[in-house]
Each structure stands twice: as structure tokens, then as C-alpha cells.
Design an enzyme around this catalytic site. Structure first.
Site, PDB file in Angstrom:
ATOM      1  N   ASN A  75      29.190  66.944  21.841  1.00  0.00           N
ATOM      2  CA  ASN A  75      28.330  65.898  21.635  1.00  0.00           C
ATOM      3  C   ASN A  75      28.476  64.853  20.500  1.00  0.00           C
ATOM      4  O   ASN A  75      28.106  63.851  20.576  1.00  0.00           O
ATOM      5  CB  ASN A  75      26.947  66.581  21.373  1.00  0.00           C
ATOM      6  CG  ASN A  75      26.463  67.666  22.570  1.00  0.00           C
ATOM      7  OD1 ASN A  75      26.988  67.366  23.818  1.00  0.00           O
ATOM      8  ND2 ASN A  75      25.526  68.603  22.428  1.00  0.00           N
ATOM      9  N   GLU A 176      30.252  65.590  28.347  1.00  0.00           N
ATOM     10  CA  GLU A 176      28.946  66.093  29.196  1.00  0.00           C
ATOM     11  C   GLU A 176      28.060  64.890  29.397  1.00  0.00           C
ATOM     12  O   GLU A 176      26.865  64.650  28.884  1.00  0.00           O
ATOM     13  CB  GLU A 176      28.241  66.897  28.241  1.00  0.00           C
ATOM     14  CG  GLU A 176      28.993  68.498  28.231  1.00  0.00           C
ATOM     15  CD  GLU A 176      28.186  69.579  27.852  1.00  0.00           C
ATOM     16  OE1 GLU A 176      27.228  69.236  26.935  1.00  0.00           O
ATOM     17  OE2 GLU A 176      28.679  70.648  27.569  1.00  0.00           O
ATOM     18  N   GLU A 295      34.980  73.937  27.774  1.00  0.00           N
ATOM     19  CA  GLU A 295      33.966  74.677  27.134  1.00  0.00           C
ATOM     20  C   GLU A 295      33.553  75.709  27.656  1.00  0.00           C
ATOM     21  O   GLU A 295      33.127  75.624  28.735  1.00  0.00           O
ATOM     22  CB  GLU A 295      33.072  73.561  26.757  1.00  0.00           C
ATOM     23  CG  GLU A 295      33.082  72.415  25.462  1.00  0.00           C
ATOM     24  CD  GLU A 295      31.916  71.737  25.109  1.00  0.00           C
ATOM     25  OE1 GLU A 295      30.757  72.379  25.136  1.00  0.00           O
ATOM     26  OE2 GLU A 295      31.951  70.462  25.057  1.00  0.00           O
TER      27      GLU A 295
END
Ligand code: AHR
Length: 502
Positions: A75, A176, A295
Site C-alpha cells: 500500500n 492492489e 504477497e
């Protein structure tokens, strides 16, 4: 159901699934919590080398033999201005880091990361910011890393001490981007176009780079698997890999189901692999795209809202998950799945490598190896060559989530050059020892050269600073092989790795 309590594994070295990609044993380091600062880079620690890198962490990472390292997020990357992290350290800005609400000093950036990769012998896998960042920023970073001197960003790199291009091969197109939590989140069509245009610019700088498209951030996302299809349809010819992310949990406190997790992991791979096949057919392409599970790990104990907010501190303690025995058995199964699906999964990065949901934790001057360290170590040291398609006959058990499951979860590698065969076996039973026979069908194995096991009676047992060796891999008595058959007895809640000379 068979009442036979003995399990049997049949091995035929000609039944090859695929060559095992070494990049299956890769890691992920994010500017999050204490992963970079106090984990990798900690000039104040007595463990620091002259570059500020932690010597004890470097030694453990070398032992784990990570082949590539994804960086800088996560992120974090979707708000990161990479130019903040280069040049003289005293001129780098301190910024509020929004993804984890922390303070980023920028004392560690691209050049420090490249030096770190060199130290541990891993290839860099850089993610570009496709959230708040522009496609121009992404292209500039490729120029900084890979262009020969003679243009603005390449010359800047030379000024910063690195004349030769770094030649970074692996690049992730954002992180993401399907998640509403992601800074600069886009819908599938919006992301697909931005990724395509970024890929175009990045490849114009260096056509040899290999790109990873952002897949769904888990199989639980409402947009899964449409997100994957839409991105792939737009970018198919430009990318080499498509990403998968998944974090496992035992929130329901249902250990039998938790230990059956490889069923869900395989299902996830099969679905995304089917999307790959669909898009390849639809685009009438001869090109192939593979999976990058960049991930993966267990993560649920340190996942409350408070665990995710850094209160604008530098290197706050975030996501410092403590791993127990059952978590290690899930991690071992994940690695089994990578081998069993090695025809389509070519990259896998454990998230993350130190302090943050990681196999090791640091204090100011010490390092603690968590339970999950050991399956990672056993696989990354022993799995090479081809992955084999096994016939496994195993007693079964009932789970709430996955129904009837085999008690054993197994994978095997055959390295013809080294004359070696490795077998990785999880016994999911909470209570029962499992008699096991291993039969080699096409070769006459000479002997078991190494036998290691991770086990314990309490699935919740974990290592701590006071008891750092409660759960570790131990050498066990190597079973003899008689007439092409080895016999052993597996304890409940165990992971065993056998190395065999053929
Ligand atoms: O690894 C921790 C976080 O999990 C990453 O920043 C993000 O990509 C994922 O949601």
C-alpha cells in the site's frame, strides 16, 4: 473410506509437472512499521554494518536464500514519490506516509535497496506507483534504474554513486489497485488503461523488463475474478506475470479447517490460471502470462484497525504477527502448492521479510526466528529441479470448510543434475501419528541424506524472546530405504522434509 491407517507416496521421476522457478522463493519488503527501519536498516543498532544494514538480518536473509525481493510496497507504493528517497540523505524530505499513517524519513530509498539486494544475492523487483503516481513517474524510475548515462535520470543515478545501470528486470504495475483502501484506487477498466500506458512507457525505456500486472488483492474481493480478466484483456501482450495476493487466517478458531487450507489455495490458482487461458484464447495470442503470488502469508492476529495506524511515528510497531506451529504448517502447505502448481506459478514473495508479518523479529541488538522461518528455509534450500506429480494415498479427515481432506499434504522435487529427490510432507492430524511408506517406481534410491522435521504437541506453541527455540526444525533419524521403499512414522502436527540421493 479406507480403514488402512498407513499412508503411501508413489514417486516416478518421469512424471514431471514443471521446472521449479527459483523465484518461488522470494520476499517482499515494504516501508511499513519496522520492516525497513529497525529491520533491514538500523544505523543505531550494534548490529549495523557501515551502510547501516543489520548484519544479523542480512545473515538470516542469506540463509533463507531469497532469489528476488519486491519493494517498496504494498500500500505504501501508491503514495510514494520515489525521488524523495535518492540523493544526499540530509536533503531528503520527511513526509507523512498516508497508507500506514506513519512518518517516512526517506533515509532508505532505491539506491539503498539495490545495495541491500546485492548484499543478500537477491534480484530486485520494483513496484511503481500507479495510485497517486503518474505513468511519467513510473517511466522516470525505469530510466533512473536502467538507462545508460547520458540523460537526466540516468545521470542522476550516476551522481548518486551508481554509474552502471542497475538493470532491474522485474517491475510491478502498482499494488492492489482493486482495493478501495488503496491510494488512487481505480476500477478495473481504469486500472487496465493506466497499467497499459505505464507499461508502454516503461518498455520504451527498456524492452527487456518483465512486468507484473495487478491481479485481485484476494479471492474474497467482490470484483474477483472479473478484475483479473479485464486487466489481462487490455494488457496481455505487454506483461509477463499476473499477481495474486492472499493472507490466511484462523479467525474461526477451527484448526482442522485451517490446516486444510491448501484446498482453497489450489482452487484460487486454478481459477486465475483458467482466466489466463481464457484471455489467451480470446486474444488469439501465442504469448504466455504466468502467476506471481507476490504477497502471501498468514496474517490475522495483528490485523485490528489499531495495528494498521502508525500515529505519525517513525518505524512504529505495526503488523508484528507472532507465528505458531499451526501457522508454520499452513506456510509449509503453501510452499507445497507452489511446487504442485509450478507450471503456472513462477514467482512467490512471502509478505514480508522482517518484523512486519515476517519470519523474523528484531530487537535493538537481537533477532528472533519465528516458526514460519523453518518451512521457508527447508524449501528454499532443498527444492530445486523439477516438481513431480505424485500419487499419494492418505487416510482422510473431515473439515467444516473443505469437507473430506487427506491427512497428508505432499510435494516433491527432483534435481536430476544433483541426483537428488526431495519430499515435503505435512501431517495435518492433531492427534495421530501416521505410518508412511514412500515407494520409488522408476529409480532405485540410494539413501536418505537429510531428514528434518518441525513438530510439537500444541498447535499454538510459538517462539518468543524468552523461549526462542520452542519450535524449530530438528534433524530426525533418517529412514533406511529397502528395495526402493522407505518407511517412517510421522508425528501429528508435523512438517517433514526428506532429501534422498538417487
Ligand atoms: O503486506 C501488508 C499489506 O497487505 C500490503 O501493504 C498490501 O499490499 C496488502 O494489503
Amino acid at each position: 473410506m479406507s480403514t488402512d491407517k498407513t499412508a503411501r507416496i508413489y514417486i516416478d521421476t518421469k512424471r514431471v509437472i514443471s521446472e521449479i522457478s527459483p523465484l518461488l522463493f522470494s520476499g517482499f519488503a515494504e516501508h511499513l512499521g519496522r520492516c525497513i527501519y529497525e529491520g533491514i536498516y538500523d544505523p543505531a543498532s550494534p548490529q549495523a554494518d557501515e551502510q547501516g544494514l543489520r548484519k544479523d538480518v542480512l545473515a538470516a536473509l542469506r540463509e533463507l536464500n531469497f532469489r528476488s525481493m519486491r519493494y517498496p510496497g504494498g500500500n505504501f507504493v501508491s503514495g510514494y514519490r520515489w525521488e524523495d528517497g535518492i540523493g544526499p540523505k540530509d536533503q531528503r524530505p520527511r513526509r507523512r506516509e498516508l497508507a500506514w499513517q506513519s512518518l517516512e524519513s526517506n533515509q532508505f530509498g532505491t539506491d539503498e535497496f539495490m545495495r541491500f539486494c546485492r548484499e543478500i544475492g537477491a534480484e530486485a523487483m520494483l513496484a511503481v506507483n500507479l495510485g497517486a503516481g503518474s505513468i511519467q513517474d513510473a517511466a522516470n524510475l525505469v530510466e533512473y534504474c536502467n538507462a545508460p548515462p547520458g540523460s537526466q535520470y540516468a545521470d542522476l543515478r550516476a551522481e548518486n554513486g551508481q554509474k552502471e545501470p542497475y538493470g532491474v528486470k522485474y517491475w510491478c504495475l502498482g499494488n492492489e489497485m482493486d482495493g478501495l483502501w488503496q491510494i488512487g484506487h481505480l476500477d478495473a477498466a481504469g486500472y487496465a488503461v493506466k497499467a497499459r500506458e505505464a507499461a508502454k512507457m516503461m518498455k520504451l525505456h527498456d524492452d527487456s523488463i518483465e512486468l507484473v500486472l495487478c491481479g485481485s488483492s484476494s479471492s474474497k474481493m467482490p470484483s474477483y475474478p472479473d478484475w483479473d480478466r479485464i486487466g489481462l484483456e487490455e494488457c496481455w501482450e505487454l506483461v509477463q506475470y499476473h499477481s495474486m495476493h492472499y493472507y490466511a487466517d484462523n479467525l474461526e478458531k477451527d484448526t482442522p479447517s485451517y490446516l486444510g487450507l491448501s484446498a482453497a489455495l489450489e482452487d484460487y490458482v486454478d481459477t486465475v490460471a483458467a482466466v489466463l487461458r481464457y484471455v489467451k484464447a480470446k486474444t488469439r495470442s501465442r504469448h504466455d502470462v504466468y502467476l506471481s503470488w507476490d504477497e502471501w502469508n498468514v496474517w490475522y492476529k495483528a490485523r485490528e484497525e489499531a495495528d494498521r495506524r502508525g500515529d505519525w511515528k517513525e518505524a512504529p510497531h505495526l503488523l508484528e504477527e507472532v507465528y505458531n506451529l499451526e501457522d508454520a504448517l499452513v506456510v509449509a502447505q503453501w510452499l507445497n502448492v507452489f511446487l504442485r502448481k509450478s507450471n503456472v506459478v513462477k514467482i512467490a514473495c512471502i509478505a514480508q521479510i522482517v518484523n512486519v508479518i515476517a519470519p523474523m523479529l528484531t530487537s535493538a541488538d537481537d533477532l528472533l526466528k519465528q516458526t514460519i522461518y523453518y518451512p521457508l528455509l527447508m524449501f528454499s534450500q532443498m527444492a530445486s529441479g523439477n516438481s513431480l506429480d505424485l500419487l499419494v494415498e492418505s487416510p482422510r479427515y473431515e473439515t467444516k470448510k473443505f469437507g473430506d481432506m487427506p491427512l497428508l499434504d505432499v510435494s516433491s522435487a527432483h534435481d536430476a543434475g544433483a541426483g537428488a529427490n526431495t519430499i515435503f510432507i505435512v501431517n495435518r492430524s492433531l492427534t495421530e501419528r501416521m505410518p508412511l511408506e514412500i515407494h520409488w517406481q522408476d529409480v532405485k534410491p540410494k539413501r536418505v541424506t537429510s531428514a528434518q522435521q518441525l513438530t510439537g504437541s500444541d498447535p499454538k506453541a510459538h517462539n518468543s524472546w524468552d523461549n526462542p527455540k520452542q519450535i524449530t526444525a530438528q534433524a530426525i533419524y533418517a529412514p533406511r530405504i529397502i528395495d526402493g521403499v522407505a518407511e517412517l512414522s510421522l508425528p501429528p502436527l508435523s512438517f517433514t522434509a526428506l532429501g534422498v540421493e538417487l
